[in-house]
Design a protein around this motif. Structure first.
Motif, PDB file in Angstrom:
ATOM      1  N   ALA A   1       0.833  -1.207   0.000  1.00 54.95           N
ATOM      2  CA  ALA A   1       0.000   0.000   0.000  1.00 54.95           C
ATOM      3  C   ALA A   1       0.866   1.254   0.000  1.00 54.95           C
ATOM      4  O   ALA A   1       0.475   2.289  -0.545  1.00 54.95           O
ATOM      5  N   ALA A   2       2.065   1.160   0.595  1.00 50.11           N
ATOM      6  CA  ALA A   2       2.952   2.320   0.663  1.00 50.11           C
ATOM      7  C   ALA A   2       3.329   2.781  -0.746  1.00 50.11           C
ATOM      8  O   ALA A   2       3.469   3.974  -1.006  1.00 50.11           O
ATOM      9  N   LEU A   3       3.473   1.807  -1.649  1.00 51.72           N
ATOM     10  CA  LEU A   3       3.824   2.155  -3.025  1.00 51.72           C
ATOM     11  C   LEU A   3       2.696   2.993  -3.658  1.00 51.72           C
ATOM     12  O   LEU A   3       2.949   4.014  -4.293  1.00 51.72           O
ATOM     13  N   LEU A   4       1.448   2.562  -3.419  1.00 54.68           N
ATOM     14  CA  LEU A   4       0.304   3.322  -3.937  1.00 54.68           C
ATOM     15  C   LEU A   4       0.217   4.687  -3.261  1.00 54.68           C
ATOM     16  O   LEU A   4       0.000   5.706  -3.908  1.00 54.68           O
ATOM     17  N   LEU A   5       0.398   4.669  -1.919  1.00 56.22           N
ATOM     18  CA  LEU A   5       0.282   5.907  -1.147  1.00 56.22           C
ATOM     19  C   LEU A   5       1.301   6.941  -1.630  1.00 56.22           C
ATOM     20  O   LEU A   5       1.034   8.151  -1.642  1.00 56.22           O
ATOM     21  N   SER A   6       2.489   6.447  -2.025  1.00 52.89           N
ATOM     22  CA  SER A   6       3.546   7.379  -2.452  1.00 52.89           C
ATOM     23  C   SER A   6       3.180   8.048  -3.779  1.00 52.89           C
ATOM     24  O   SER A   6       3.830   8.997  -4.193  1.00 52.89           O
ATOM     25  N   LEU A   7       2.145   7.531  -4.448  1.00 47.21           N
ATOM     26  CA  LEU A   7       1.711   8.132  -5.717  1.00 47.21           C
ATOM     27  C   LEU A   7       0.517   9.061  -5.524  1.00 47.21           C
ATOM     28  O   LEU A   7      -0.095   9.497  -6.489  1.00 47.21           O
ATOM     29  N   THR A   8       0.163   9.331  -4.256  1.00 51.55           N
ATOM     30  CA  THR A   8      -0.966  10.221  -3.976  1.00 51.55           C
ATOM     31  C   THR A   8      -0.497  11.422  -3.160  1.00 51.55           C
ATOM     32  O   THR A   8       0.612  11.412  -2.618  1.00 51.55           O
ATOM     33  N   ASP A   9      -1.381  12.436  -3.067  1.00 47.02           N
ATOM     34  CA  ASP A   9      -1.021  13.615  -2.269  1.00 47.02           C
ATOM     35  C   ASP A   9      -1.611  13.486  -0.852  1.00 47.02           C
ATOM     36  O   ASP A   9      -2.105  14.456  -0.300  1.00 47.02           O
ATOM     37  N   PHE A  10      -1.581  12.288  -0.285  1.00 41.59           N
ATOM     38  CA  PHE A  10      -2.176  12.054   1.034  1.00 41.59           C
ATOM     39  C   PHE A  10      -1.579  13.017   2.065  1.00 41.59           C
ATOM     40  O   PHE A  10      -0.390  12.984   2.342  1.00 41.59           O
TER      41      PHE A  10
END
Lengths: 293, 277
Positions: free
Chosen positions: A28-37
């Motif tokens: 999930a960290a990989l996906l999260l790193s592609l968002t502006d969370f």
């Protein structure tokens, strides 16, 4: 058939925990790193947007990231050789047939490893005190004027290095000691009969014999030192002049102080990509040398 | 004889260096203990005093009565104790099954466990925090305990050790009609005893000393572990060195004592664990 079912009930709980609380978050960290969370997304996921490689671009153009990276590399470059040399020296002394009270010395030299890093960092913060610290006091005896260890941007990182070496050398010492004991004694006997000096025996028997263990220890220590965090957190808070901000410290601040979790994930991936590359290069370098020899 | 004096000098050098190394290594810990008994402000003198002029327990009193250290130590004990017991149960059963029981997909699953050894915890921390928030485990013991319930290293160590258990022994019990759980509890666990002790010490020490994850999950003081609370206290009380030394003493003492008691098992585990690379 029932063995099958029993086996599954034996492995399922552990696999569930590893899957849900380690593997899944890492993916999930990989996906999260592609968002502006950020803190707004924390409140409501409506505020979450996909930004592609935007976080990586941002991080790589932030001067503080490069500063943290340089600080971390500087820490590793100082602490790794110093740690290995201290561990090897201590292991050689403990392995010497001339040494007495080996068990006692081994326990004492290993003790810092089991201590809590926060607690001993507090001790060392005081030992490094410019006016009241024992270290400057001891240096005074040999005529060195007081160093502002934790307040001077040039000295803060070397101070953390000294602390880290003290805290960690015992771990590798134990592994190297086991490695030393695995070197066949008759090699030394034969060399002695041939009249080889102590130094030549060390260079031609001990070091080659220890090679695989030394390499293992170097890789473990390298990866550990790249993850520098608690030491600056307790001793310097990244100061003076951000000279002790490490990459992981930056990740912590980005993620859990400013709640930019997307950027924090990008920093984490960059750090571990770097660790992976550096260990690969180290291993390849050593193997390449092996082949030319 | 030159050979005799040569080896005598060597003996002096080796033992001299060892004693010097031991003294230097223990000095910070000894000084911490000494300063924890000093009067407030006493350690801030030039030259720094090595021993308290009038030993006092005032710092410890302040630490427990005013700074609430008792609560933090209790938190640490409960968290590290729970992690140790529960992760032993999870890792032992899984490690045994991977070593001795035949089931579909076993080898592939174990490959995944080995791969999990390489996953850096820090990468997983941000999503794990969100998961914990979703599960309402932030600022609770569960937030620290649950992710530590099973470890890839623990499963790996148990599996390596359990492979030495004779399969005949397990088969014989099966023929006698023993169920799989009975075999595990009555026959396998007693044989795994040395590994259990080793794993227990390694786990307890690692959970007690853990800092980054508890710092992230336990922002509410009431739930903080001793190291997290100590880091917070040290920021508030920068000047109160004697108090902070007492705080360091009570944080380090439990793990240091445990290590001294079970040193052999701990070092054995360390050597086994380091071979994983």
């Amino acid at each position: 058939m029932s063995t099958q079912r029993a086996a599954w009930t034996f492995v399922a709980p552990a696999l569930f925990v590893l899957g849900v609380f380690l593997v899944l978050p890492a993916c999930a960290a990989l996906l999260l790193s592609l968002t502006d969370f950020d803190i707004y997304a924390l409140a409501s996921s409506d505020n979450l947007r996909f930004v592609g490689l935007g976080n990586y671009r941002d991080v790589l153009t932030t001067p503080l990231f490069w500063k943290a990276l340089a600080n971390t590399v500087w820490f590793v470059a100082l602490a790794l050789p110093l740690s290995l040399a201290t561990s090897l020296g201590a292991a050689l002394l403990l392995n010497s047939p001339l040494a007495r009270f080996k068990g006692l010395h081994r326990t004492a030299l290993f003790a810092p490893v089991v201590t809590t890093v926060v607690a001993v960092a507090i001790i060392w913060r005081y030992l490094f005190h410019t006016r009241y610290g024992l270290i400057n006091h001891a240096l005074g005896f040999i005529g060195i004027s007081p160093v502002d260890w934790l307040g001077d941007p040039h000295w803060a990182m070397p101070a953390l290095v000294l602390f880290a070496v003290w805290k960690n050398f015992g771990y590798n010492m134990i592994i190297l000691l086991a490695g030393l004991q695995a070197i066949p004694q008759d090699l030394y006997e034969a060399a002695r009969i041939d009249g080889a000096s102590r130094w030549r025996r060390f260079w031609h028997i001990t070091l080659p014999g220890l090679r695989p263990v030394l390499l293992l220890v170097a890789v473990i220590t390298l990866a550990g030192y790249f993850q520098l965090f608690a030491e600056p957190y307790v001793m310097t808070r990244g100061d003076p002049l951000q000279s002790t901000v490490s990459v992981l410290y930056l990740m912590y601040e980005e993620g859990f102080r400013w709640w930019n979790l997307g950027r924090a994930c990008a920093i984490a991936f960059l750090l571990f990509a770097l660790i992976l590359v550096v260990t690969r290069v180290l291993l390849r370098f050593v193997r390449a040398r092996d082949e030319t020899v | 004889m030159s050979v005799g004096t040569d080896s005598r000098t060597a003996k002096w050098i080796v033992n001299g260096l060892l004693v010097a190394g031991t003294v230097l290594t223990l000095l910070p810990l000894a000084w911490m203990l000494s300063a924890s008994f000093m009067q407030p402000g006493e350690a801030s003198h030039t030259p720094p005093p090595l021993l308290p002029a009038h030993a006092t327990l005032a710092n410890y009193r302040e630490l427990f009565l005013r700074a609430g250290m008792g609560r933090y130590l209790l938190n640490s004990f409960l968290i590290a104790g729970a992690i140790t017991l529960a992760s032993l149960a999870f890792n032992l059963s899984a490690g045994y099954a991977f070593a001795k029981l035949r089931f579909a997909g076993r080898d592939r699953l174990f490959q995944i466990v080995l791969a999990a050894l390489l996953v850096p915890l820090q990468v997983a921390m941000m999503p794990l925090f969100l998961l914990m928030k979703w599960l309402h485990l932030i600022n609770s013991y569960g937030g620290v305990i649950v992710p530590a319930l099973a470890t890839a290293l623990g499963i790996y160590l148990v599996r390596q050790y359990a492979r030495s258990i004779p399969t005949d022994l397990i088969d014989a019990a099966r023929i006698d009609g023993a169920g799989e759980w009975t075999i595990f509890l009555r026959i396998v666990l007693p044989l795994l005893r040395p590994m259990i002790v080793t794993l227990a010490v390694l786990t307890f020490l690692a959970s007690w000393n853990d800092f980054m994850w508890p710092l992230i999950v336990l922002s509410d003081q009431a739930w903080q572990t001793a190291p997290v609370a100590l880091a917070g206290l040290s920021r508030e009380h920068v000047q109160d060195n004697e108090l902070m030394m007492a705080g360091s003493v009570v944080t380090i003492l439990p793990v240091l004592l445990l290590f001294l008691l079970l040193q052999r098992q701990y070092l054995q585990g360390l050597l086994l664990g380091s071979v994983k690379g």
